[in-house]
Enzyme design. Structure first.
Site, short mmCIF file in Angstrom:
data_model
loop_
_atom_site.label_atom_id
_atom_site.label_comp_id
_atom_site.label_asym_id
_atom_site.label_seq_id
_atom_site.Cartn_x
_atom_site.Cartn_y
_atom_site.Cartn_z
CG PHE A 133 -1.84 1.25 1.17
CD1 PHE A 133 -3.02 1.22 0.44
CD2 PHE A 133 -1.50 2.43 1.83
CE1 PHE A 133 -3.84 2.34 0.37
CE2 PHE A 133 -2.31 3.55 1.75
CZ PHE A 133 -3.49 3.51 1.03
CG ASP A 218 6.01 3.78 1.38
OD1 ASP A 218 6.01 4.55 2.37
OD2 ASP A 218 5.00 3.57 0.69
CE LYS A 247 0.10 7.12 6.35
NZ LYS A 247 -1.11 7.86 5.95
#
Length: 396
Positions: A133, A218, A247
């Site tokens: 994801f 990532d 984030k």
């Protein structure tokens, strides 16, 4: 009728409307408090409205919020310098969202492949992992194997080869003369906090170095303290060619993301080839700099490790008592719910009723990722609510 009749239905939120939040607690419009055990998918690693981050944002709001990258701002270089140092790299390319960071990483990898490695024009490929994801853009969902994420959104861009997550030999077999990068999450968050076998990341680093291929990590969810190390890659002493961050980099105040790498890789971009109106804006840079400063001391990272051990000790007695197992790294856990106890969604709805905010994924898994500032007693209370929800006799 939906509680948000004018909001597009791309989410199915739990039945709670948050009005205020501070630290690890959120309060709804009716004044009820909830322990936040999701932390904005790790965007709130420092909790809601951390005073240092609010102060940095407030001070910058009184000065300048946006210049665009057509001009320099006095906040961007200090932020970039601090983040580059934290990562042990030369350069920072600031963006806004995690998906933008991934898209940027893809472009950089391809440009490096053509300009440095010498891959034939328009032939570059990138190896990715099943269960990944990396975001929601059309390019990214095109190499996802989650049909809910990709269904009805094609046609998709070519150039990606997917192999099983955790299988380094499969990565080695997938690399050929067109391969420019291996793009993986060191820990797959959305998939349910899936942790690869020990040695996997080291082997990926060895393979990519041997084959002259970039290792792109990532770390948008896993990075910046969540795993009890600054980056999840640190758990195996591995340094990728590119870090993709987001984030927590914005501290839950503003969206901030970045691609971080050395001059030999990130330096392939030329002026005008990539950009963002808001990427690296003064407000985002001021907040991002303070986030890096909070991490530099190491205390909050160490705290995540210790609290993670506590979380594991709380979850272990629940195995066989409503959960079939769990995966935990740092202060981050994927808890697999026994179907006899309910679905993941049903469990999170029941937790909501007991004052705990959590989120399910892939049907039977509940993710727990509280702010790294949570107290051990608060963490104990939150898991106790899970125990009560799972224990039908106690909850009756």
């Amino acid at each position: 009728m939906t509680a948000e009749p004018h909001v597009a239905r791309n989410y199915a939120p739990l039945d709670v409307t948050i009005a205020e939040a501070e630290g690890v607690w959120a309060t709804d419009v009716d004044g009820r408090r909830y322990l936040d055990m999701l932390a904005g998918y790790s965007a709130l690693n420092f909790g809601h409205r951390h005073p240092d981050l609010v102060a940095a944002a407030t001070e910058q709001l009184s000065r300048a919020t946006l210049t665009s990258r057509a001009f320099r701002s006095d906040q961007l270089e200090p932020f970039a310098a601090a983040l580059a140092e934290l990562c042990g790299k030369d350069l920072v390319l600031p963006m806004n969202t995690g998906a933008e960071a991934v898209e940027t990483g893809i472009k950089v990898a391809r440009a490096w492949g053509y300009r440095v490695k010498g891959v034939a024009p328009d032939a570059a490929t990138i190896v990715v992992a099943h269960g990944n994801f990396h975001g929601r853009t059309s390019t990214i969902v095109g190499f996802s194997d989650d049909e809910e994420a990709r269904g009805d959104f094609g046609p998709f861009a070519p150039g990606f080869v997917s192999v099983p997550f955790g299988d380094a030999d499969a990565i080695a077999a997938a690399i050929d003369e067109t391969t420019v990068a291996v793009l993986i999450e060191p820990i797959q968050g959305e998939a349910g906090v899936v942790v690869p076998p020990d040695g996997y990341l080291r082997r990926v680093r060895e393979i990519t170095s041997e084959q002259n291929v970039l290792f792109v990590a990532d770390e948008i969810q896993s990075g910046l303290g969540r795993t009890g190390t600054t980056f999840a890659c640190d758990r195996e002493g591995v340094v990728p060619d590119l870090y993709l961050l987001g984030k927590a980099l914005g501290g839950g105040i503003v969206p901030v993301s970045a691609v971080v790498g050395d001059e030999a890789v990130l330096g392939v971009l030329r002026p005008g080839e990539h950009g963002s109106t808001f990427g690296g804006n003064p407000l985002a840079s001021a907040v991002g700099l303070r986030v890096v400063q909070l991490l530099q001391g190491g205390e909050i990272v160490e705290r995540a490790g210790m609290l993670g051990d506590h979380l594991e000790s709380l979850l272990e007695p629940l195995v066989g008592r409503g959960i079939t197992g769990f995966r935990r790294v740092g202060l981050w856990a994927g808890v697999d719910i026994d179907p006899a106890a309910g679905t993941g969604r049903e469990i999170t709805e029941a937790l909501l009723g007991r004052g705990v905010l959590a989120k399910d994924t892939h049907g039977q898994t509940v993710r727990l990722a509280p702010p790294l500032t949570i107290r051990a007693s608060e963490l104990s209370w939150g898991v106790e609510q899970l125990r009560i929800v799972l224990d039908r006799d106690s909850s009756a």
